[in-house]
Design an enzyme around this catalytic site. Sequence first.
Site, PDB file in Angstrom:
ATOM      1  N   GLU A  90      -2.122   7.890  -4.124  1.00 57.78           N
ATOM      2  CA  GLU A  90      -2.416   7.490  -5.504  1.00 57.78           C
ATOM      3  C   GLU A  90      -3.880   7.802  -5.850  1.00 57.78           C
ATOM      4  O   GLU A  90      -4.720   7.813  -4.954  1.00 57.78           O
ATOM      5  CB  GLU A  90      -2.115   5.993  -5.701  1.00 57.78           C
ATOM      6  CG  GLU A  90      -2.971   5.057  -4.879  1.00 57.78           C
ATOM      7  CD  GLU A  90      -2.551   3.589  -5.019  1.00 57.78           C
ATOM      8  OE1 GLU A  90      -1.370   3.267  -4.811  1.00 57.78           O
ATOM      9  OE2 GLU A  90      -3.458   2.777  -5.329  1.00 57.78           O
ATOM     10  N   ARG A 130       0.855  -1.182   0.000  1.00 59.80           N
ATOM     11  CA  ARG A 130       0.000   0.000   0.000  1.00 59.80           C
ATOM     12  C   ARG A 130       0.889   1.230   0.000  1.00 59.80           C
ATOM     13  O   ARG A 130       1.960   1.225   0.593  1.00 59.80           O
ATOM     14  CB  ARG A 130      -0.874   0.055   1.267  1.00 59.80           C
ATOM     15  CG  ARG A 130      -2.157  -0.749   1.199  1.00 59.80           C
ATOM     16  CD  ARG A 130      -3.161  -0.162   0.208  1.00 59.80           C
ATOM     17  NE  ARG A 130      -4.395  -0.936   0.153  1.00 59.80           N
ATOM     18  CZ  ARG A 130      -4.626  -1.986  -0.642  1.00 59.80           C
ATOM     19  NH1 ARG A 130      -3.704  -2.393  -1.492  1.00 59.80           N
ATOM     20  NH2 ARG A 130      -5.785  -2.615  -0.613  1.00 59.80           N
ATOM     21  N   HIS A 187      -0.879   0.327  -9.715  1.00 58.92           N
ATOM     22  CA  HIS A 187      -1.649  -0.540  -8.801  1.00 58.92           C
ATOM     23  C   HIS A 187      -2.340  -1.672  -9.571  1.00 58.92           C
ATOM     24  O   HIS A 187      -3.580  -1.783  -9.543  1.00 58.92           O
ATOM     25  CB  HIS A 187      -2.651   0.282  -7.986  1.00 58.92           C
ATOM     26  CG  HIS A 187      -3.078  -0.399  -6.717  1.00 58.92           C
ATOM     27  ND1 HIS A 187      -3.435   0.274  -5.577  1.00 58.92           N
ATOM     28  CD2 HIS A 187      -3.199  -1.717  -6.407  1.00 58.92           C
ATOM     29  CE1 HIS A 187      -3.775  -0.589  -4.630  1.00 58.92           C
ATOM     30  NE2 HIS A 187      -3.642  -1.816  -5.117  1.00 58.92           N
ATOM     31  N   ILE A 188      -1.532  -2.502 -10.214  1.00 57.51           N
ATOM     32  CA  ILE A 188      -2.089  -3.568 -11.066  1.00 57.51           C
ATOM     33  C   ILE A 188      -1.658  -4.968 -10.632  1.00 57.51           C
ATOM     34  O   ILE A 188      -1.791  -5.920 -11.398  1.00 57.51           O
ATOM     35  CB  ILE A 188      -1.712  -3.360 -12.558  1.00 57.51           C
ATOM     36  CG1 ILE A 188      -0.182  -3.252 -12.733  1.00 57.51           C
ATOM     37  CG2 ILE A 188      -2.424  -2.151 -13.142  1.00 57.51           C
ATOM     38  CD1 ILE A 188       0.272  -3.355 -14.190  1.00 57.51           C
TER      39      ILE A 188
HETATM   40  C1  8YV Z   1      -7.166  -4.092  -5.811  1.00 58.72           C
HETATM   41  C2  8YV Z   1      -5.534  -4.570  -3.898  1.00 58.72           C
HETATM   42  O1  8YV Z   1      -7.044  -4.073  -7.181  1.00 58.72           O
HETATM   43  O2  8YV Z   1      -6.768  -6.443  -3.194  1.00 58.72           O
HETATM   44  C3  8YV Z   1      -6.116  -5.461  -2.869  1.00 58.72           C
HETATM   45  O3  8YV Z   1      -5.928  -5.174  -1.681  1.00 58.72           O
HETATM   46  O4  8YV Z   1      -4.756  -3.737  -3.620  1.00 58.72           O
HETATM   47  C4  8YV Z   1      -5.884  -4.733  -5.344  1.00 58.72           C
HETATM   48  O5  8YV Z   1      -5.938  -6.090  -5.644  1.00 58.72           O
HETATM   49  C5  8YV Z   1      -7.486  -2.699  -5.342  1.00 58.72           C
HETATM   50  O6  8YV Z   1      -7.465  -2.559  -3.972  1.00 58.72           O
HETATM   51  C6  8YV Z   1      -8.850  -2.274  -5.877  1.00 58.72           C
HETATM   52  O7  8YV Z   1      -9.906  -2.737  -5.109  1.00 58.72           O
END
Ligand code: 8YV
Length: 326
Positions: free
Chosen positions: A268, A239, A286-287
Amino acid sequence: MKPSILVARAVFPQILTQLAQHFEVTSNQEDVIWSASELMHKLQGKQGVFTTGSQRIDAELLAACPELKICANMAVGYNNFDLDAMTAAGVLATNTPDVLTETTADFGFALIMATARRMAESEHFLRAGLWNSWRYDMFAGSDVHGSTLGILGMGRIGQAIAKRGAHGFGMKVVYHNRSRLDAALEAACGASYVSKSELLQQADHLILVLPYSPEAHHAIGAAELAQMKPTATLVNIARGGIVDDAALADALKNGTIAAAGLDVFEGEPKVHPDLLTVPNVVLTPHIASATMPTRLAMAQLAADNLIAYLVHGKPLTPLNPQVVTV
Ligand code: 8YV
């Protein structure tokens, strides 16, 4: 009468079709990014909401939405939820564990490799038409195989990354976590427990996979970066906010560490401007969980939680099961 739910962001159409069999659904296929007050407004009269990591659910919103019973996050991380406030309000929170573990671990490893082997930097060089000849040290990076992999945060994703490193790339794997894994799990992961300082000092490649919490804020800042090897790389797929991005940009500029790979950022989708100008950082938006099968599995689990709770009273992956009374 069917319960009413809100799907706060665009989602796979087949998921909406399934939800419509059980609920009056208000969707957002235009994918408008709502402000907190718009979200509050849209949630009036709704018993459930399908959220992603970008909707904040806090005490103020909960007080304004007294009919809300469940927030189903399409994410394993849930730092967008004030879980204590949700529990106090009797609102169930669910997330999407397990279904994204291997995909996210793959991406973590991809970012380790891209960072160590300078793939983004060298690609930009090629695209810019600067490749004129071979040179012995051109984009020479660091080895991944046989090096020491450090993992901060050893939950499901950390363990899946450890296995890739130890068993696939012959790496020495060290980790630090709030609690130590049991011996059998450590052996399965090929990983040894060390203190945070030892982790920082020993890792050739350090990857962050811990959940965000106020205690984890700036867990990697100037002081921690200074303990790392000047040849080390840092990867963050956890994060934003866990890394002090300004301190990291300085460390990359000053050669405190060699390179970084970042999939998540403080604030972000804004990115610290200094990170955009340093060459030795690989930046992705964030992919880490973004493959079609995994995103579909995440959406399905979030939808299934809404159905399981609002229709049958039994959520599948509750975060605060104590609010379940039926
Ligand atoms: C998500 C993520 O794409 O699952 C998580 O915690 O960070 C990612 O897989 C993002 O949070 C969108 O919901």
